[in-house]
Design an enzyme around this catalytic site. Structure first.
Site, PDB file in Angstrom:
ATOM      1  N   ASN A   1      55.832  30.140   9.637  1.00  0.00           N
ATOM      2  CA  ASN A   1      57.105  30.462   8.994  1.00  0.00           C
ATOM      3  C   ASN A   1      58.125  29.449   9.493  1.00  0.00           C
ATOM      4  O   ASN A   1      58.682  29.591  10.586  1.00  0.00           O
ATOM      5  CB  ASN A   1      57.526  31.891   9.350  1.00  0.00           C
ATOM      6  CG  ASN A   1      58.753  32.358   8.613  1.00  0.00           C
ATOM      7  OD1 ASN A   1      59.516  31.566   8.068  1.00  0.00           O
ATOM      8  ND2 ASN A   1      58.970  33.660   8.605  1.00  0.00           N
TER       9      ASN A   1
ATOM     10  N   ARG B   1      54.859  30.556   4.788  1.00  0.00           N
ATOM     11  CA  ARG B   1      55.971  31.076   4.008  1.00  0.00           C
ATOM     12  C   ARG B   1      56.623  29.904   3.285  1.00  0.00           C
ATOM     13  O   ARG B   1      57.008  28.905   3.900  1.00  0.00           O
ATOM     14  CB  ARG B   1      57.007  31.729   4.922  1.00  0.00           C
ATOM     15  CG  ARG B   1      58.259  32.193   4.171  1.00  0.00           C
ATOM     16  CD  ARG B   1      59.387  32.479   5.130  1.00  0.00           C
ATOM     17  NE  ARG B   1      60.618  32.864   4.436  1.00  0.00           N
ATOM     18  CZ  ARG B   1      61.837  32.649   4.898  1.00  0.00           C
ATOM     19  NH1 ARG B   1      62.003  32.044   6.062  1.00  0.00           N
ATOM     20  NH2 ARG B   1      62.895  33.023   4.208  1.00  0.00           N
TER      21      ARG B   1
ATOM     22  N   HIS C   1      63.653  36.420   0.305  1.00  0.00           N
ATOM     23  CA  HIS C   1      63.232  37.372   1.341  1.00  0.00           C
ATOM     24  C   HIS C   1      62.121  38.292   0.840  1.00  0.00           C
ATOM     25  O   HIS C   1      61.925  39.394   1.346  1.00  0.00           O
ATOM     26  CB  HIS C   1      64.420  38.206   1.845  1.00  0.00           C
ATOM     27  CG  HIS C   1      65.421  37.423   2.625  1.00  0.00           C
ATOM     28  ND1 HIS C   1      66.780  37.589   2.457  1.00  0.00           N
ATOM     29  CD2 HIS C   1      65.278  36.464   3.560  1.00  0.00           C
ATOM     30  CE1 HIS C   1      67.429  36.760   3.253  1.00  0.00           C
ATOM     31  NE2 HIS C   1      66.534  36.056   3.933  1.00  0.00           N
TER      32      HIS C   1
ATOM     33  N   ARG D   1      76.235  30.904   5.928  1.00  0.00           N
ATOM     34  CA  ARG D   1      76.353  30.777   4.475  1.00  0.00           C
ATOM     35  C   ARG D   1      77.418  31.738   3.944  1.00  0.00           C
ATOM     36  O   ARG D   1      77.562  32.856   4.426  1.00  0.00           O
ATOM     37  CB  ARG D   1      75.010  31.060   3.806  1.00  0.00           C
ATOM     38  CG  ARG D   1      74.044  29.897   3.863  1.00  0.00           C
ATOM     39  CD  ARG D   1      72.680  30.280   3.324  1.00  0.00           C
ATOM     40  NE  ARG D   1      71.781  30.720   4.384  1.00  0.00           N
ATOM     41  CZ  ARG D   1      70.595  31.296   4.173  1.00  0.00           C
ATOM     42  NH1 ARG D   1      70.188  31.528   2.938  1.00  0.00           N
ATOM     43  NH2 ARG D   1      69.844  31.653   5.187  1.00  0.00           N
TER      44      ARG D   1
ATOM     45  N   ARG E   1      75.435  38.982  17.792  1.00  0.00           N
ATOM     46  CA  ARG E   1      75.464  39.453  19.187  1.00  0.00           C
ATOM     47  C   ARG E   1      76.626  38.846  19.945  1.00  0.00           C
ATOM     48  O   ARG E   1      77.297  39.538  20.716  1.00  0.00           O
ATOM     49  CB  ARG E   1      74.131  39.102  19.875  1.00  0.00           C
ATOM     50  CG  ARG E   1      72.937  39.854  19.324  1.00  0.00           C
ATOM     51  CD  ARG E   1      71.639  39.264  19.804  1.00  0.00           C
ATOM     52  NE  ARG E   1      71.454  37.894  19.309  1.00  0.00           N
ATOM     53  CZ  ARG E   1      70.345  37.184  19.484  1.00  0.00           C
ATOM     54  NH1 ARG E   1      69.322  37.701  20.124  1.00  0.00           N
ATOM     55  NH2 ARG E   1      70.255  35.954  19.007  1.00  0.00           N
TER      56      ARG E   1
ATOM     57  N   GLY F   1      66.795  40.856  11.788  1.00  0.00           N
ATOM     58  CA  GLY F   1      67.419  40.770  13.109  1.00  0.00           C
ATOM     59  C   GLY F   1      68.622  41.650  13.307  1.00  0.00           C
ATOM     60  O   GLY F   1      68.707  42.420  14.270  1.00  0.00           O
TER      61      GLY F   1
ATOM     62  N   GLY G   1      69.738  44.033  11.060  1.00  0.00           N
ATOM     63  CA  GLY G   1      69.415  45.377  10.610  1.00  0.00           C
ATOM     64  C   GLY G   1      68.615  46.180  11.604  1.00  0.00           C
ATOM     65  O   GLY G   1      68.751  47.406  11.689  1.00  0.00           O
TER      66      GLY G   1
ATOM     67  N   GLU H   1      57.050  39.385   8.303  1.00  0.00           N
ATOM     68  CA  GLU H   1      56.660  38.481   7.226  1.00  0.00           C
ATOM     69  C   GLU H   1      55.309  37.825   7.494  1.00  0.00           C
ATOM     70  O   GLU H   1      54.517  37.611   6.568  1.00  0.00           O
ATOM     71  CB  GLU H   1      57.737  37.412   7.046  1.00  0.00           C
ATOM     72  CG  GLU H   1      59.066  37.953   6.561  1.00  0.00           C
ATOM     73  CD  GLU H   1      60.213  36.981   6.739  1.00  0.00           C
ATOM     74  OE1 GLU H   1      61.011  36.848   5.785  1.00  0.00           O
ATOM     75  OE2 GLU H   1      60.309  36.361   7.817  1.00  0.00           O
TER      76      GLU H   1
END
Length: 399
Positions: free
Chosen positions: A14, A98, A186, A246, A290, A333, A335, A384
């Site tokens: 990935n 991916r 996603h 973004r 964080r 991450g 969520g 994933e």
């Protein structure tokens, strides 16, 4: 190639903008053996670093890591070489990747050939921050190990079940006819969550579900019967929610203003929207939630508040597409790891019937909705790489 041996491995890769995550599985059982990655790839003033954990991690860590200035192709070559040398008793049966964009053509995993790689490279302008990095390891391994099967798994494929109206832009019809559609992304994460909800027999899973994939990249997916019917990302992975760097959805007239009145070039606009906006741009502090949660500044607070507000607005939009809501799932991450952000977003959703269990949410429990809540709310970790490994094994068995 119908038989896979327990003495073989399946590798899932990935590739991100500055990382190459991996997971290694037993080819026959898909038992996880090791996961980790190469991080800080081509990050200024930072050397690339390798980390791993799991059953076979010690063997992989017992030797030199990748070169400090390694690129994505080099990281893939180094990782395959390390596995071959340090886990010699576990030869690789195949590698799964991916790939963010499969366009309208690729709606399921595919065995990569040089011709397929060329077609996927043509989609790079639609996902410029992702597709080239996704394809770099594939290109490298096609050259160095052409006999090793490589399977591409697409983030867009899960959303091909969306009705036509959910895919169309309000542009002249000729654009849709040449592939200018809402693709969504996603998908590997959403597929994992859908399969996990099915596996667990979650009561409302077959009804009206919204999954919130909230990470550095963020999006929402509306599902009915565990199939995608609408999503917040569109033609590119820039649309929809506010993200780490973004912007998400933005007035197209603003972009015209920047170019026509303020002298921004297309490259300037690209850098602004992809690299300097989102949590980083609004806070002026960090793109990492964080760090913002530990920061007492007004700007950091405003960035987190805006992230939650935009997510809640989009949840309302998807609930309209579903004609209601039965279940919401937080993943990825942010969520999975930020009770505070889950609470911020949920505070807007009382009108839909959501009541959060504050103690369960703070404890990162799986069910975080209160017993009185009309809507069920869950926190489920995504994976994933597991979806990639399953797809690789299924494709190889059918070859």
């Amino acid at each position: 190639m119908s038989s896979l041996s327990a003495t073989q491995g399946l590798l899932a890769l990935n590739a991100g903008s500055s990382s190459l995550k991996f997971a290694l599985y037993d080819a026959a059982s898909l038992a996880p053996l090791c996961r980790g990655g190469v991080t800080a790839i081509k990050v200024q003033d930072q050397p690339a670093r390798f980390s791993a954990k799991g059953e076979t991690a010690a063997a992989l860590l017992a030797g030199e890591g990748p070169a400090p200035d390694v690129d994505h192709e080099g990281a893939a070559r180094w990782l395959i070489g390390a596995i071959g040398e340090r886990l010699a008793a576990l030869p690789l049966a195949a590698v799964g990747h991916r790939v963010v964009h499969g366009g309208a053509e690729f709606d399921r995993p595919v065995l990569v050939t040089p011709e397929i790689l060329q077609r996927l490279a043509a989609l790079a302008p639609l996902a410029p921050s992702h597709q080239p990095h996704n394809l770099a390891p594939i290109r490298s391994l096609l050259e160095s190990l052409p006999e090793l099967p490589q399977i591409a798994c697409f983030d867009t494929a899960f959303h091909r079940t969306q009705p036509r109206l959910a895919q169309l832009f309000p542009l002249p019809r000729a654009f849709a006819e040449r592939g200018v559609l809402r693709y969504g992304f996603h998908g590997l994460s959403y597929q994992f969550i859908a399969e996990e909800l099915r596996r667990q027999g979650v009561a409302h899973a077959q009804g009206r579900t919204i999954v919130a994939h909230l990470g550095h990249g963020a999006s929402l997916c509306a599902m009915r019967g565990l199939e995608s019917v609408a999503t917040t990302m569109g033609f590119t992975a820039l649309d929809g929610l506010m993200m780490g760097t973004r912007s998400g959805a933005i007035d197209p007239g603003l972009l015209l203003h920047l170019m026509m009145q303020e002298g921004y070039s297309p490259n300037d606009v690209h850098a602004l929207l992809y690299e300097r906006s989102g949590l980083l741009g609004v806070s002026g502090v960090s793109d990492d939630l964080r760090a913002l949660e530990e920061n007492a500044s007004t700007a950091a607070e405003e960035a987190m508040a805006l992230f939650a507000y935009r997510a809640a607005r989009e949840i309302g939009s998807l609930a309209s597409a579903l004609n209601g809501l039965d279940l919401i799932v937080f993943t990825a991450g942010v969520g999975e790891n930020s009770p505070a952000m889950r609470a911020r977003i949920s505070s807007y959703l009382g009108y839909l019937g959501l009541a959060l269990d504050e103690e369960a949410n703070a404890a990162n429990a799986q069910r975080i909705s209160a017993p009185s809540s009309r809507i069920e709310a869950l926190m489920l970790p995504t994976n994933e790489e597991a979806v990639i490994a399953e797809a690789v094994r299924a494709l190889l068995r059918n070859c």
